[in-house]
Design a protein around this motif. Structure first.
Motif, PDB file in Angstrom:
ATOM      1  N   PRO A 338       0.828  -1.221   0.000  1.00  0.00           N
ATOM      2  CA  PRO A 338       0.000   0.000   0.000  1.00  0.00           C
ATOM      3  C   PRO A 338       0.857   1.264   0.000  1.00  0.00           C
ATOM      4  CG  PRO A 338      -0.028  -1.050   2.160  1.00  0.00           C
ATOM      5  CD  PRO A 338       0.679  -1.996   1.242  1.00  0.00           C
ATOM      6  N   VAL A 339       0.442   2.222  -0.809  1.00  0.00           N
ATOM      7  CA  VAL A 339       1.135   3.509  -0.908  1.00  0.00           C
ATOM      8  C   VAL A 339       0.391   4.590  -0.139  1.00  0.00           C
ATOM      9  CG1 VAL A 339       1.809   5.345  -2.500  1.00  0.00           C
ATOM     10  CG2 VAL A 339       2.236   2.961  -3.109  1.00  0.00           C
ATOM     11  N   ALA A 340      -0.945   4.572  -0.249  1.00  0.00           N
ATOM     12  CA  ALA A 340      -1.735   5.611   0.415  1.00  0.00           C
ATOM     13  C   ALA A 340      -3.179   5.147   0.530  1.00  0.00           C
ATOM     14  CB  ALA A 340      -1.667   6.923  -0.357  1.00  0.00           C
ATOM     15  N   ASP A 341      -3.878   5.673   1.543  1.00  0.00           N
ATOM     16  CA  ASP A 341      -5.321   5.433   1.631  1.00  0.00           C
ATOM     17  C   ASP A 341      -6.038   6.220   0.538  1.00  0.00           C
ATOM     18  OD1 ASP A 341      -5.075   3.750   3.807  1.00  0.00           O
ATOM     19  OD2 ASP A 341      -5.380   5.343   5.275  1.00  0.00           O
ATOM     20  N   VAL A 342      -5.639   7.474   0.376  1.00  0.00           N
ATOM     21  CA  VAL A 342      -6.242   8.349  -0.629  1.00  0.00           C
ATOM     22  C   VAL A 342      -5.116   9.016  -1.416  1.00  0.00           C
ATOM     23  CG1 VAL A 342      -7.718  10.345  -1.059  1.00  0.00           C
ATOM     24  CG2 VAL A 342      -8.259   8.782   0.820  1.00  0.00           C
ATOM     25  N   ALA A 343      -5.240   9.027  -2.725  1.00  0.00           N
ATOM     26  CA  ALA A 343      -4.221   9.677  -3.555  1.00  0.00           C
ATOM     27  C   ALA A 343      -4.884  10.368  -4.734  1.00  0.00           C
ATOM     28  CB  ALA A 343      -3.193   8.664  -4.052  1.00  0.00           C
ATOM     29  N   PHE A 344      -4.296  11.492  -5.109  1.00  0.00           N
ATOM     30  CA  PHE A 344      -4.735  12.220  -6.305  1.00  0.00           C
ATOM     31  C   PHE A 344      -3.542  12.396  -7.228  1.00  0.00           C
ATOM     32  CE2 PHE A 344      -4.955  16.302  -8.580  1.00  0.00           C
ATOM     33  CZ  PHE A 344      -6.068  16.061  -9.375  1.00  0.00           C
ATOM     34  N   VAL A 345      -3.732  12.116  -8.505  1.00  0.00           N
ATOM     35  CA  VAL A 345      -2.701  12.304  -9.523  1.00  0.00           C
ATOM     36  C   VAL A 345      -3.181  13.371 -10.485  1.00  0.00           C
ATOM     37  CG1 VAL A 345      -1.350  11.235 -11.359  1.00  0.00           C
ATOM     38  CG2 VAL A 345      -1.960   9.891  -9.327  1.00  0.00           C
ATOM     39  N   GLY A 346      -2.425  14.451 -10.609  1.00  0.00           N
ATOM     40  CA  GLY A 346      -2.843  15.485 -11.548  1.00  0.00           C
ATOM     41  C   GLY A 346      -1.992  16.730 -11.417  1.00  0.00           C
ATOM     42  N   ASN A 347      -2.098  17.592 -12.405  1.00  0.00           N
ATOM     43  CA  ASN A 347      -1.331  18.828 -12.456  1.00  0.00           C
ATOM     44  C   ASN A 347      -2.020  19.898 -11.627  1.00  0.00           C
ATOM     45  OD1 ASN A 347      -0.261  21.466 -13.751  1.00  0.00           O
ATOM     46  ND2 ASN A 347       1.024  19.892 -14.662  1.00  0.00           N
ATOM     47  N   SER A 348      -1.226  20.708 -10.936  1.00  0.00           N
ATOM     48  CA  SER A 348      -1.793  21.806 -10.146  1.00  0.00           C
ATOM     49  C   SER A 348      -2.282  22.943 -11.023  1.00  0.00           C
ATOM     50  CB  SER A 348      -0.736  22.347  -9.180  1.00  0.00           C
ATOM     51  OG  SER A 348       0.279  23.065  -9.892  1.00  0.00           O
ATOM     52  N   MET A 349      -1.777  23.048 -12.237  1.00  0.00           N
ATOM     53  CA  MET A 349      -2.084  24.101 -13.207  1.00  0.00           C
ATOM     54  C   MET A 349      -1.448  25.442 -12.867  1.00  0.00           C
ATOM     55  SD  MET A 349      -3.765  22.742 -15.620  1.00  0.00           S
ATOM     56  CE  MET A 349      -4.486  21.140 -15.925  1.00  0.00           C
ATOM     57  N   VAL A 350      -0.677  25.502 -11.798  1.00  0.00           N
ATOM     58  CA  VAL A 350      -0.053  26.769 -11.412  1.00  0.00           C
ATOM     59  C   VAL A 350       0.887  27.275 -12.494  1.00  0.00           C
ATOM     60  CG1 VAL A 350       1.566  27.851  -9.803  1.00  0.00           C
ATOM     61  CG2 VAL A 350      -0.266  26.378  -8.938  1.00  0.00           C
ATOM     62  N   PHE A 351       1.793  26.422 -12.923  1.00  0.00           N
ATOM     63  CA  PHE A 351       2.780  26.849 -13.915  1.00  0.00           C
ATOM     64  C   PHE A 351       2.168  26.941 -15.311  1.00  0.00           C
ATOM     65  CE2 PHE A 351       5.311  24.573 -10.620  1.00  0.00           C
ATOM     66  CZ  PHE A 351       5.884  25.703 -10.057  1.00  0.00           C
ATOM     67  N   LYS A 352       1.161  26.112 -15.585  1.00  0.00           N
ATOM     68  CA  LYS A 352       0.488  26.211 -16.889  1.00  0.00           C
ATOM     69  C   LYS A 352      -0.226  27.548 -17.031  1.00  0.00           C
ATOM     70  CE  LYS A 352      -0.154  21.406 -18.227  1.00  0.00           C
ATOM     71  NZ  LYS A 352      -1.078  20.439 -18.850  1.00  0.00           N
ATOM     72  N   VAL A 353      -0.859  27.995 -15.971  1.00  0.00           N
ATOM     73  CA  VAL A 353      -1.511  29.309 -16.006  1.00  0.00           C
ATOM     74  C   VAL A 353      -0.477  30.407 -16.211  1.00  0.00           C
ATOM     75  CG1 VAL A 353      -2.801  31.007 -14.647  1.00  0.00           C
ATOM     76  CG2 VAL A 353      -3.493  28.599 -14.626  1.00  0.00           C
ATOM     77  N   GLY A 441       2.131  15.068  -8.532  1.00  0.00           N
ATOM     78  CA  GLY A 441       2.035  16.023  -9.628  1.00  0.00           C
ATOM     79  C   GLY A 441       3.220  16.964  -9.632  1.00  0.00           C
ATOM     80  N   ASP A 442       3.010  18.136 -10.202  1.00  0.00           N
ATOM     81  CA  ASP A 442       4.098  19.106 -10.324  1.00  0.00           C
ATOM     82  C   ASP A 442       4.304  19.836  -9.002  1.00  0.00           C
ATOM     83  OD1 ASP A 442       2.607  22.094 -10.872  1.00  0.00           O
ATOM     84  OD2 ASP A 442       1.410  20.269 -11.088  1.00  0.00           O
ATOM     85  N   ARG A 443       5.394  20.605  -8.937  1.00  0.00           N
ATOM     86  CA  ARG A 443       5.749  21.314  -7.705  1.00  0.00           C
ATOM     87  C   ARG A 443       4.766  22.437  -7.364  1.00  0.00           C
ATOM     88  NH1 ARG A 443       9.580  24.216  -8.549  1.00  0.00           N
ATOM     89  NH2 ARG A 443       9.939  23.876 -10.773  1.00  0.00           N
ATOM     90  N   GLY A 444       3.873  22.748  -8.300  1.00  0.00           N
ATOM     91  CA  GLY A 444       2.879  23.777  -8.029  1.00  0.00           C
ATOM     92  C   GLY A 444       1.973  23.437  -6.863  1.00  0.00           C
ATOM     93  N   TRP A 445       1.846  22.136  -6.527  1.00  0.00           N
ATOM     94  CA  TRP A 445       1.013  21.768  -5.384  1.00  0.00           C
ATOM     95  C   TRP A 445       1.597  22.301  -4.080  1.00  0.00           C
ATOM     96  CZ3 TRP A 445      -3.718  20.882  -6.070  1.00  0.00           C
ATOM     97  CH2 TRP A 445      -4.172  20.183  -7.185  1.00  0.00           C
ATOM     98  N   ARG A 446       2.928  22.385  -3.995  1.00  0.00           N
ATOM     99  CA  ARG A 446       3.537  22.929  -2.784  1.00  0.00           C
ATOM    100  C   ARG A 446       3.158  24.404  -2.607  1.00  0.00           C
ATOM    101  NH1 ARG A 446       7.196  19.519  -0.564  1.00  0.00           N
ATOM    102  NH2 ARG A 446       8.149  17.896  -1.863  1.00  0.00           N
ATOM    103  N   ILE A 447       3.032  25.100  -3.737  1.00  0.00           N
ATOM    104  CA  ILE A 447       2.612  26.502  -3.689  1.00  0.00           C
ATOM    105  C   ILE A 447       1.128  26.588  -3.342  1.00  0.00           C
ATOM    106  CG2 ILE A 447       2.383  28.621  -5.031  1.00  0.00           C
ATOM    107  CD1 ILE A 447       4.749  27.634  -6.749  1.00  0.00           C
ATOM    108  N   THR A 448       0.321  25.775  -3.994  1.00  0.00           N
ATOM    109  CA  THR A 448      -1.131  25.824  -3.822  1.00  0.00           C
ATOM    110  C   THR A 448      -1.543  25.528  -2.383  1.00  0.00           C
ATOM    111  OG1 THR A 448      -1.460  25.157  -6.126  1.00  0.00           O
ATOM    112  CG2 THR A 448      -3.307  24.841  -4.623  1.00  0.00           C
ATOM    113  N   GLU A 461       5.801  13.981 -10.143  1.00  0.00           N
ATOM    114  CA  GLU A 461       4.953  13.566 -11.264  1.00  0.00           C
ATOM    115  C   GLU A 461       5.213  12.109 -11.646  1.00  0.00           C
ATOM    116  OE1 GLU A 461       4.186  17.171 -14.178  1.00  0.00           O
ATOM    117  OE2 GLU A 461       6.267  17.185 -13.490  1.00  0.00           O
ATOM    118  N   LEU A 462       4.149  11.428 -12.034  1.00  0.00           N
ATOM    119  CA  LEU A 462       4.231  10.020 -12.398  1.00  0.00           C
ATOM    120  C   LEU A 462       4.132   9.848 -13.907  1.00  0.00           C
ATOM    121  CD1 LEU A 462       1.859   8.583  -9.643  1.00  0.00           C
ATOM    122  CD2 LEU A 462       4.345   8.415  -9.714  1.00  0.00           C
ATOM    123  N   SER A 463       4.868   8.894 -14.432  1.00  0.00           N
ATOM    124  CA  SER A 463       4.807   8.571 -15.861  1.00  0.00           C
ATOM    125  C   SER A 463       3.554   7.768 -16.156  1.00  0.00           C
ATOM    126  CB  SER A 463       6.055   7.778 -16.269  1.00  0.00           C
ATOM    127  OG  SER A 463       5.863   7.149 -17.524  1.00  0.00           O
TER     128      SER A 463
END
Length: 578
Positions: A338-353, A441-448, A461-463
């Motif tokens: 097991p890695v986590a009970d709950v996990a989300f995979v996705g881009n924060s969109m911070v840098f894309k914006v 995801g990307d490092r933008g989550w640390r900012i968010t 980020e995962l491949s």
């Protein structure tokens, strides 16, 4: 094809006249050296340039002459004079970007006045644009072979510009592609497919499905910076002649150039195009002015786009949702750690914006309101940012229209879409932040989430190919929050996770109920509070999770694999163009 030429012209040109004032030569002063365009051999040089064309003319061949560098203009004038009395005088093209030389000769102005209907004059510093214009001109003139007539001085002056053009034009004259591409289509089963391959992840799934289904296929590889290049066009024509496909397939219109050369070329070849949009077409087709063709079939993973795509003029528009490759996403043979009970995979969109903001450079009235506009757009039923502004904020439309390039307007639309997604994903995550989620995801989550006091864990980020098939089964509840570029459609994770034997808790989408049985094959939340309740419930209830996973996987294997999608696409293409 690229050019290393300095667009500011790093030389000067000086005319040389005889005793009668007639221009007989031009001196080029460059880097402390002086060169002569004509020198003592001007007349013989013009004769040498024209020799291939005269020989072809003597054999009765009809070719389209293309001058690469006009020089003093003698060869161009001679060809026009020698063909002026022909019953059907053919046009000619001149590719010459050397403005200092043209300023001395005055040739361009002379030709535009004397022979405006017969001479195509091109001076773009980008050889790809020049080649695209020549290709369109060739098709407008019956697809006759091109004959490059290169001035030797220009090949030395800018080898990286004129030499590749000469090679490309010479290659087009070596074979009559048009007659060799007139073959019947859709006579074999399954059809033969020419794939325009790119770095987009989905093309790997399409290729694998073609192999499993026994679909004859061939590739034309393209990189993003090669769209519309002569190498790509040459590859395409060679593949058509040798492989004889029934249609061409691409994803998100990759390979379709803005100038419309590929669409015109496919029309000339009578070869249909299937383009499957798996991203928002409003953020892609915006760049294209000449995309509509009676031989183009558009497939979209989002049923909400069908009406607007038809409004653009496409007759063939079809709904084709995403799917999964169960050969890649399949339950593990052994229970993973097991890695986590709950996990989300996705881009924060911070840098894309931020990236789109730097490209768009929106004026202050748009910039100061972009967050509130994004929040409102995210909840609005309209899928296009432009139309959203027209409907809800007409006072801002002039500022949007003031963005002076298509790239800036597209960047602004993407900026608003990604900001809406950023806000939406953050709001959805509030439903599971109390469960110490793992966010990949990307490092933008640390900012968010830097001000959120609740515990959570970050993962880089995962491949998609290397990591996700094994990651999903190692998570008890895979949390999903869909991008706002698809307000009604479901994303890839809803198919991939259950196929891998994993449980997914997703946000509800309007098109979801057409694909899965709600509550039995898919578990969806409508709000962050409901997400909290459902996540806690299914974390506790392993039998319920397993029941949902089994039902979802059974549905996916029966209806939502890429083998099935490719089969559906093949049948639609056969019915539409066979």
């Amino acid at each position: 094809m690229t050019s290393d030429a300095d667009p500011t012209q790093s030389y000067t040109a000086e005319g040389v006249a005889d005793e009668h004032g007639r221009l007989v030569d031009i001196r080029i002063h460059q880097s402390g050296k002086t060169q002569h365009i004509a020198g003592r051999y001007g007349d013989s040089q013009d004769a040498a340039i024209l020799r291939p064309w005269r020989e072809a003319r003597a054999r009765g061949e009809r070719v389209l002459p293309v001058f690469l560098g006009a020089g003093l203009g003698g060869a161009v004038r001679t060809l026009l004079q020698e063909t002026d009395d022909d019953e059907r005088p053919l046009p000619l093209a001149v590719v010459d970007k050397e403005s200092p030389i043209l300023a001395v000769t005055g040739l361009r102005d002379e030709l535009s006045e004397a022979s405006p209907d017969r001479v195509l004059f091109l001076d773009d510093s980008d050889p790809n644009i020049a080649l695209a214009a020549i290709t369109r001109w060739q098709m407008q003139n019956g697809g006759l072979p091109l004959m490059p007539l290169a001035h030797p001085f220009y090949l030395r002056l800018d080898r990286s510009y004129y030499q590749p053009l000469r090679s490309s034009l010479a290659a087009s004259g070596e074979a009559d592609f048009w007659s060799r591409t007139r073959y019947p289509k859709f006579r074999s089963s399954p059809p033969r497919v020419l794939l325009i391959t790119s770095q987009y992840f989905l093309m790997g799934e399409i290729e694998a499905a073609c192999k499993r289904l026994g679909v004859p296929h061939r590739f034309v590889a393209i990189l993003d910076d090669e769209i519309g290049s002569h190498e790509f066009v040459e590859q395409l024509l060679t593949a058509v002649v040798e492989f004889k496909p029934d249609f061409v397939f691409t994803i998100n219109h990759l390979g379709v150039d803005r100038e419309g050369v590929l669409m015109e070329l496919l029309d000339r070849l009578k070869l249909p195009l299937a383009s499957w949009f798996v991203d928002n077409p409003h953020l892609i087709l915006y760049l294209y002015e000449k995309v509509v063709s009676t031989r183009a079939a558009i497939f979209t993973w989002d049923a909400d786009n069908i009406a607007t795509l038809r409004d653009l003029g496409f007759d063939q528009v079809h709904y084709l949702p995403l799917a999964t490759d169960p050969h890649r996403f399949q339950p593990p043979r052994q229970t993973p750690a097991p890695v986590a009970d709950v996990a989300f995979v996705g881009n924060s969109m911070v840098f894309k914006v931020g990236h789109r903001m730097r490209v768009a450079k929106p004026p202050k009235p748009l910039l100061v309101r972009y967050r509130s506009l994004a929040a409102e757009f995210g909840e609005h039923e309209e899928r296009s940012v432009r139309r959203f502004l027209e409907l809800e904020h007409p006072d801002l439309v002039p500022h949007f229209e003031a963005l002076d390039t298509m790239e800036r307007r597209l960047a602004f639309e993407a900026m608003i879409t990604w900001e809406a997604t950023r806000q939406y994903r953050l709001a959805c995550l509030q439903g599971v932040m109390g469960l110490n989620p793992l966010i990949a995801g990307d490092r933008g989550w640390r900012i968010t989430l830097r001000h959120d006091p609740r515990p959570w864990r970050y993962h880089h980020e995962l491949s998609y190919y290397a990591d996700l098939p094994g990651f999903y089964p190692s998570v008890t509840v895979n949390f999903n929050a869909t991008s706002k570029q698809m307000k009604g459609a479901v994303n890839q994770r809803v198919f991939d996770a259950p196929a891998a034997g994993a449980f997914v808790l997703t946000d509800w989408r309007a098109q979801m109920d057409q694909l899965f049985e709600p509550g039995a094959e898919v578990i969806a939340y409508h709000s962050p509070d409901e997400a909290t309740e459902l996540a806690q419930r299914y974390l506790r209830d392993e039998p319920a999770r397993r029941t949902v996973i089994a039902a979802a996987r059974q549905r996916i294997l029966a209806h939502h694999t890429y083998d099935i999608r490719v089969g559906e696409l093949l049948e639609i293409m056969r019915q539409s163009f066979g």
